[in-house]
Each structure stands twice: as C-alpha cells, then as structure tokens.
Design a protein around this motif. Structure first.
Motif, mmCIF file in Angstrom:
data_model
loop_
_atom_site.group_PDB
_atom_site.id
_atom_site.type_symbol
_atom_site.label_atom_id
_atom_site.label_comp_id
_atom_site.label_asym_id
_atom_site.label_seq_id
_atom_site.Cartn_x
_atom_site.Cartn_y
_atom_site.Cartn_z
ATOM 1 N N SER A 2 -8.221 -0.667 0.982
ATOM 2 C CA SER A 2 -7.060 -0.741 0.094
ATOM 3 C C SER A 2 -6.752 -2.189 -0.302
ATOM 4 O O SER A 2 -7.118 -3.134 0.394
ATOM 5 N N LEU A 3 -6.068 -2.349 -1.438
ATOM 6 C CA LEU A 3 -5.641 -3.675 -1.880
ATOM 7 C C LEU A 3 -4.714 -4.290 -0.848
ATOM 8 O O LEU A 3 -4.769 -5.483 -0.559
ATOM 9 N N LEU A 32 3.610 -13.792 -2.166
ATOM 10 C CA LEU A 32 3.903 -12.410 -1.787
ATOM 11 C C LEU A 32 3.838 -12.237 -0.268
ATOM 12 O O LEU A 32 4.746 -11.679 0.346
ATOM 13 N N GLN A 33 2.781 -12.745 0.333
ATOM 14 C CA GLN A 33 2.604 -12.563 1.781
ATOM 15 C C GLN A 33 3.657 -13.344 2.569
ATOM 16 O O GLN A 33 4.150 -12.879 3.589
ATOM 17 N N ALA A 34 4.006 -14.544 2.085
ATOM 18 C CA ALA A 34 5.005 -15.359 2.778
ATOM 19 C C ALA A 34 6.369 -14.677 2.725
ATOM 20 O O ALA A 34 7.125 -14.690 3.695
ATOM 21 N N GLU A 35 6.665 -14.062 1.572
ATOM 22 C CA GLU A 35 7.941 -13.352 1.459
ATOM 23 C C GLU A 35 7.999 -12.177 2.425
ATOM 24 O O GLU A 35 9.072 -11.756 2.846
ATOM 25 N N ARG A 36 6.835 -11.660 2.772
ATOM 26 C CA ARG A 36 6.789 -10.551 3.738
ATOM 27 C C ARG A 36 6.858 -11.047 5.175
ATOM 28 O O ARG A 36 6.710 -10.267 6.110
ATOM 29 N N GLN A 301 5.317 -13.939 -11.828
ATOM 30 C CA GLN A 301 5.041 -12.677 -12.525
ATOM 31 C C GLN A 301 3.804 -11.985 -11.959
ATOM 32 O O GLN A 301 3.771 -10.764 -11.815
ATOM 33 N N LEU A 302 2.797 -12.796 -11.644
ATOM 34 C CA LEU A 302 1.578 -12.204 -11.096
ATOM 35 C C LEU A 302 1.852 -11.630 -9.704
ATOM 36 O O LEU A 302 1.336 -10.562 -9.352
ATOM 37 N N ALA A 303 2.676 -12.324 -8.918
ATOM 38 C CA ALA A 303 3.026 -11.818 -7.581
ATOM 39 C C ALA A 303 3.724 -10.459 -7.707
ATOM 40 O O ALA A 303 3.450 -9.530 -6.933
ATOM 41 N N ALA A 304 4.600 -10.331 -8.711
ATOM 42 C CA ALA A 304 5.283 -9.055 -8.927
ATOM 43 C C ALA A 304 4.276 -7.973 -9.320
ATOM 44 O O ALA A 304 4.363 -6.829 -8.865
ATOM 45 N N ALA A 305 3.283 -8.369 -10.148
ATOM 46 C CA ALA A 305 2.249 -7.408 -10.558
ATOM 47 C C ALA A 305 1.410 -6.967 -9.359
ATOM 48 O O ALA A 305 1.045 -5.795 -9.241
ATOM 49 N N LEU A 306 1.129 -7.892 -8.448
ATOM 50 C CA LEU A 306 0.370 -7.554 -7.233
ATOM 51 C C LEU A 306 1.136 -6.520 -6.408
ATOM 52 O O LEU A 306 0.569 -5.537 -5.925
ATOM 53 N N ALA A 307 2.421 -6.784 -6.251
ATOM 54 C CA ALA A 307 3.251 -5.876 -5.454
ATOM 55 C C ALA A 307 3.279 -4.489 -6.090
ATOM 56 O O ALA A 307 3.208 -3.473 -5.387
ATOM 57 N N ARG A 308 3.348 -4.449 -7.426
ATOM 58 C CA ARG A 308 3.344 -3.141 -8.121
ATOM 59 C C ARG A 308 2.025 -2.411 -7.907
ATOM 60 O O ARG A 308 2.004 -1.207 -7.679
ATOM 61 N N GLU A 310 0.039 -2.639 -5.369
ATOM 62 C CA GLU A 310 0.020 -2.122 -3.996
ATOM 63 C C GLU A 310 0.866 -0.856 -3.886
ATOM 64 O O GLU A 310 0.496 0.100 -3.223
ATOM 65 N N LEU A 311 2.013 -0.900 -4.575
ATOM 66 C CA LEU A 311 2.932 0.236 -4.531
ATOM 67 C C LEU A 311 2.271 1.463 -5.170
ATOM 68 O O LEU A 311 2.287 2.565 -4.605
ATOM 69 N N ALA A 312 1.664 1.234 -6.347
ATOM 70 C CA ALA A 312 0.980 2.331 -7.054
ATOM 71 C C ALA A 312 -0.097 2.913 -6.152
ATOM 72 O O ALA A 312 -0.289 4.130 -6.079
ATOM 73 N N GLU A 313 -0.792 2.024 -5.461
ATOM 74 C CA GLU A 313 -1.885 2.449 -4.577
ATOM 75 C C GLU A 313 -1.354 3.303 -3.425
ATOM 76 O O GLU A 313 -1.928 4.339 -3.076
ATOM 77 N N SER A 314 -0.228 2.872 -2.851
ATOM 78 C CA SER A 314 0.281 3.600 -1.692
ATOM 79 C C SER A 314 0.823 4.970 -2.102
ATOM 80 O O SER A 314 0.882 5.896 -1.314
ATOM 81 N N ARG A 315 1.222 5.094 -3.387
ATOM 82 C CA ARG A 315 1.716 6.389 -3.873
ATOM 83 C C ARG A 315 0.563 7.340 -4.189
ATOM 84 O O ARG A 315 0.698 8.534 -4.093
ATOM 85 N N ALA A 316 -0.573 6.728 -4.604
ATOM 86 C CA ALA A 316 -1.701 7.563 -5.067
ATOM 87 C C ALA A 316 -2.355 8.322 -3.916
ATOM 88 O O ALA A 316 -2.313 7.931 -2.782
#
Ligand SMILES: Nc1ncnc2c1ncn2[C@@H]1O[C@H](COP(=O)(O)OP(=O)(O)O)[C@@H](O)[C@H]1O
Ligand SMILES: [Mg+2]
Length: 316
Positions: A2-3, A32-36, A301-308, A310-316
């Motif tokens: 997974s991504l 993204l990872q640091a924010e997590r 913006q790219l970080a937000a796209a990455l998070a999206r 991942e989210l799409a992936e976890s829903r699929a």
C-alpha cells in the motif's frame, strides 16, 4: 504494497529526471509524516546550492536543523561525512587532524572511485538509526545510479575492512522492506523513457532494490468523456478561422484533451514497462492560485494530495 506502507518506510530514496518534482515530493512526504508524529529528516545529497531552501525557507548544512515539529533537514556533504567517518574509526583525534591536514587525502579521494559516495551513504545509514524516517532527495537519474551502485563495488574491492562492512550494512538496508525507491516523472514521452531506463539500470546495478513506487507528477486527471472529446472535434471542424475567440477556447479544450491523453499513455506504459511497479499520479497544481506561496505552497498542496491518495486507498 500500500501507499501508506511505502510512504512510511524507514528509508525513502527519491530519484528521477531533473525538474520533475523530486524535491517537492520529498518535502511533502516529510511534512505529512512529521505531522503524524514521526521523527523525520529530509536529506539532500552534497548540493552546492541547497534545493531544500525553497520548500522549507531555510538552508541546511551538514548538521540537521529543525524546520517544523518532528521535521529536520540536512545537506549530506561528503567532506563533513568523511571527517565524521574518520573521527569514528580512527581512535586518536591527533591522527584524524593529521590525515585531514595532509594533501595526499585529497589526492587519495580523487583517485579512489566511490570514496565520496561511500561517505555519503554511510552518513545516511547513521541517520536511519537516529530518526524514524529518512527521506533522501537523491540527485537526478544517472547521478543517482552512480551513487547507489557504489556499495557493491566497495564490498567487492574491500571485503572485510570498515568500508566493506559499512557498505554491506547499506546493501542490507537497501534490500530490506524498510527501504522504498521512488521514481518521479511527468506524463511526457521522453521523461517516461528515462524513467524506464533508470529502473532497468538500477535493477541490474543494485539488484537489492525492490520494485519502485512510480510517481507520475503533474498528471492530468481524466475529466473529458468520450462524447465531449468528439464534440471538441466537431466544434473544431465547424468553427471558422475568422472567429479568434472561439478558436482560442477550442484550443484550450484541445490542450486539456492532449494532456489527459498523454497522462493515460504514460500510465499504461509505466505499468507495462516497469513490471510489478505501483504507479501513482499527482495532479498539476497551481490552477487554484497555488503558486502564490511559491514552492512551500506547492509542497503543502502535494502533501494534502498524498493524504487524499492514502485515504482513497484505505477506502478501496
Ligand atoms: N504537481 C505539481 N504541480 C505544479 N508544480 C509542481 C508540481 N510538483 C512540483 N512543482 C514545481 O515544479 C518545480 C520543480 O520541482 P522540484 O521538486 O524542484 O523538481 P526536482 O527536484 O525533480 O528538480 C518547482 O518549482 C515545484 O514547485
Ligand atoms: Mg530537486
């Protein structure tokens, strides 16, 4: 794979053609990872002019600096890496100073292929012991190969010495599932060619590396339907040349259709020609005023796209 898993690996090696978005992607994953809550460092390799200044607003040196909570950046310059290496392997500081003060060191380094690369990779290995995640903004394609292939050469040439041992440790990290290779590119024929060739080379020169994650940046997400494309063609045929405004609008539509077609073409080629690779695409940014804040804004913006993604992936 997974991504979510790939973006979270201990060591990310990001390469690809110049200007495709390597630095931006490295910075975006780092944010993204640091924010997590993970302790992350984004590393650039021996850059005379720092590439990380744009995205982070500060210029890193060899020693890491903190640019956000949990987020450090640094520039791994080989000379400082060599000093650190000598200080850790040669017991007497006096001798280290002697070695460094000696002109023959320079000659030795110039004459020993791979010495610089070994020092840089050794430093990166050390950083993986100090941070949860190390994201390396590697140099462009060919130069990246010439760095990543060095541990093999070193193991063969200096089997049991400290350099050989260190290189073996690097290879063992490369070959484990704690490392991910990311190849970044754009939906353009020449760039896709380079991406495919890059993996062919790396696969041969560094067989430890596992199939890369392929990132198609500045991709045009398909929005036009088949009938809309046909409509564009009919309008084009029916619009006289003396209607400049109408022709201009049509041109914009054709331009979008063209970008979408080359994105589709690039995606299918990459999936076919880089066997087994995960391929992910990110949109062209900026159409919503994203460039106002410069590179740092593109990174956000790219970080937000990455998070999206991942989210799409976890829903699929
Ligand atoms: N998805 C994107 N949409 C629009 N601009 C982008 C995108 N990704 C990167 N950029 C911009 O493209 C330029 C080159 O990106 P950069 O990350 O420096 O490439 P590289 O490190 O591969 O040379 C930068 O100005 C960056 O802000
Ligand atoms: Mg760059």
């Amino acid at each position: 794979v997974s991504l979510h898993d790939l973006f979270g690996r201990k060591l990310l090696l990001i390469t690809g053609k110049g200007g495709t978005g390597k630095t931006t992607l490295a910075a975006a994953i780092g944010r993204l990872q640091a924010e997590r809550g993970r302790r992350v460092i984004v590393v650039e390799v021996d850059n005379f002019q720092s590439a990380l200044t744009g995205p982070f607003g500060r210029t890193p040196g060899y020693q890491p600096i903190t640019v956000a909570p949990n987020l450090d950046i640094c520039n791994v310059t080989w000379k400082e890496a060599l000093i650190e290496w000598l200080e850790s392997t040669v017991p007497a500081q006096r001798i280290v100073r002697m070695i460094l003060g000696n002109k023959t060191v320079q000659t030795f380094l110039d004459a020993t292929p791979g010495a610089r690369e070994t020092m840089v990779l050794s430093r990166i290995l050390t950083l993986t012991e100090q941070y949860d995640q190390v994201i390396v903004d590697m140099p462009a394609s060919g130069h990246a190969v010439s760095i990543l292939r060095v541990p093999h050469v070193a193991v063969n040439l200096m089997g049991s010495g400290p350099v050989g041992q260190r290189s073996r440790a690097v290879l063992s990290l490369f070959g484990s599932d704690r490392t991910a290779l990311l190849i970044v590119g754009l939906p353009e024929e020449m760039v896709v060619n380079e991406m495919v060739e890059l993996w062919e080379k790396l696969h041969v020169e560094v067989p430890e590396l596992r199939t890369p994650l392929v990132v198609l940046n500045r991709a045009a997400i398909p929005t036009l339907t088949e009938s809309e494309r046909e409509l564009l063609e009919r309008l084009e045929a029916a619009t006289p040349a003396d209607r400049p405004l109408a022709r201009e609008l049509l041109q914009a539509g054709r331009w979008e259709a063209g970008l979408e077609a080359s994105t589709a073409e690039a995606l299918s080629r990459l999936k076919l020609e880089i066997q087994g690779a995960e391929v992910v695409s990110f949109p062209r940014l900026g159409s919503l005023g994203g460039f106002e804040g410069g590179p740092a804004q593109v990174v956000r913006q790219l970080a937000a796209a990455l998070a999206r993604q991942e989210l799409a992936e976890s829903r699929a």
